[in-house]
Write an enzyme that holds these catalytic residues in place. Structure first.
Site: not given
Ligand code: IMP
Length: 429
Positions: A306, A240, A13-14, A225, A16-17, A300, A40-41
């Site tokens: 957050r 992740t 969520d930095e 991510q 990047k999009g 997103t 989610g970008h």
């Molecule tokens: P998963 O990727 O859905 O298995 O989630 C694993 C961890 O990564 C959790 O803490 C999610 O909140 C985090 N996570 C996964 N995708 C994103 C992203 O796009 N932005 C921020 N956190 C993410």
């Protein structure tokens, strides 16, 4: 010409999009290489505001090719919704400019169901996943029992793969979780239909990328991510399941590490994370709430609030070590406009011991107390500033301090969500 990787330097969520959308203007091909629709970008440009989960943000650049690489896991239903949404809003997401790797793995209905059931089972140690089936699909990939996009094109083989797989998953669902079994006929029928619709998009995308690089085209690798969620280097197990790093960009796209000449790390001017796991600089107070509301820090993909905190330079320096950033983009800089003082974490303390390298153990990280350096805020709006020299002196000082602490220069400073609300301190390409 080079391949450029845009990589999340923190916990995702930095922003990047927005950065990819900006840099993609100069790119001929934009590739997503990891994750799935857990990403989610958000992109705001002349076409409007969009939240993309699977399709590369480069889809908005009329001359760019968009590629979903082998490292991405695809939920076909979500992909079609995204294609339809883009087409309905006048963005060409047709098979003439969007290509999908035949090696990408497919998210099946049982992956999504198991993600939820497994999270429940973890109780107080839940990861806080996005519930999109990401962990279970990557587990099947590594266990060499996944289903790939290319498999959906062959009716007979697909049935041969699906039948024993579903037998196994139904055993889990019914015997372990006391849940309902899934229907082989329905899944088979649905996914054969998905395969038909996907077919025109499907390619060996490594061939397209090799050709593009040979022709001197600019290829952009769009991270999802962030590094601190990497399964090897992140806050494991609160991570992740695929690698969002520069190394992951090669593995997830089939591009040689030699082709990448620019690795842009994207960092928020502060920190956020969503889901469980330690977060040393978390602000569980009114400043954290203020940042969350001012920046609308809600997921997103999931809408979850957050967790917000100060910039963690221990984590950022580590992230730079893993990725070798050639420069960084500092995003959401304007969010700090209202703060009288701003803190940056420069090391951690456990008792009397000073820690400067990011620990691998969660138990150790949980004991770490941040050591802060306090810098003056600039207390004026920066969202209309377009040149580094026009930033207030204390704001420039903040940027310079982040550069020193992270160990690389800033290319871009984002002072608002719009494409033009960007200060180019140093050109990316
Ligand atoms: P998963 O990727 O859905 O298995 O989630 C694993 C961890 O990564 C959790 O803490 C999610 O909140 C985090 N996570 C996964 N995708 C994103 C992203 O796009 N932005 C921020 N956190 C993410």
């Amino acid at each position: 010409m080079p391949a450029i990787a845009v990589i999340g330097g923190q916990w995702g969520d930095e922003g990047k999009g927005k950065v990819v959308d900006l840099v993609a203007e100069q790119a001929d091909a934009v590739v997503r290489f990891s994750g799935g629709d857990n990403a989610g970008h958000t992109v705001i440009n002349r076409f409007g505001k969009f939240a993309l989960h699977l399709i590369p943000s480069g889809i908005f650049s009329p001359n760019a090719t968009s590629i979903i690489g082998n490292g991405v896991v695809i939920n076909p239903e979500v992909l079609f919704q995204e294609i339809d949404m883009l087409m309905a809003r006048g963005i060409d997401a047709s098979p003439s400019r969007l290509f999908i790797s035949d090696r990408a793995h497919v998210i099946m209905p049982y992956h999504v169901i198991l993600d939820g059931l497994e999270e429940n089972l973890r109780g107080g140690r839940a990861i806080g996943t996005t519930m999109k089936g990401i962990g279970p699909v990557f587990a099947d990939k590594i266990a060499r029992q996944g289903i790939r996009i290319g498999d959906l094109m062959d009716r007979h083989n697909f049935m041969e793969q699906l039948r024993p797989m579903l037998d196994q998953k139904n055993l889990f669902l019914t015997r372990v979780f006391g849940s309902q079994p899934l229907s082989l006929t329905k899944i088979y029928k649905d996914y054969i239909e998905y395969g038909k619709r996907l077919k025109p998009y499907v390619r060996d995308t490594t061939v397209i990328l090799e050709q593009a690089l040979k022709e001197g085209k600019v290829v952009m690798l769009e991270g999802a991510q962030g590094t601190m969620l990497d399964p090897d280097f992140g806050t494991y197990p609160y991570a992740t399941s695929s690698s969002p790093t520069a190394g992951g960009a090669c593995v997830g796209s089939g591009i040689s590490p030699r082709a990448i000449t620019c690795i842009l790390g994207v960092f928020k001017a502060y920190c956020t994370r969503v889901g469980g796991g330690p977060f040393p600089t978390e602000l569980d107070n009114e400043i954290g709430d203020h940042i969350r509301e001012r920046a609308h820090e809600y997921g997103t993909t999931t809408g979850r609030p957050r967790r917000c905190g100060w910039f963690d330079a221990v984590a950022a320096r580590y992230s730079n070590r893993i990725n070798g950033f050639t420069g960084m983009a500092i995003t959401r800089f304007d969010i700090l406009d209202t703060l009288e003082t701003i803190k940056v974490c420069t090391s951690y303390k456990i008792g009397n011991k000073t820690i400067t390298d990011f620990p691998s153990s969660i138990a150790t990280l949980e004991k770490c107390k941040p050591v802060y350096e306090e810098l003056p805020g600039w207390c004026t709006t920066t969202c209309d500033i377009r040149s580094f020299k026009d930033l207030p002196a204390v704001a420039r000082k903040y940027v310079k301090r982040l550069e020193e602490l992270v160990g690389c220069h800033a290319n871009l400073i984002c002072v608002g969500p719009e494409r033009n609300q960007t200060i180019v301190k140093k050109a990316v390409i």
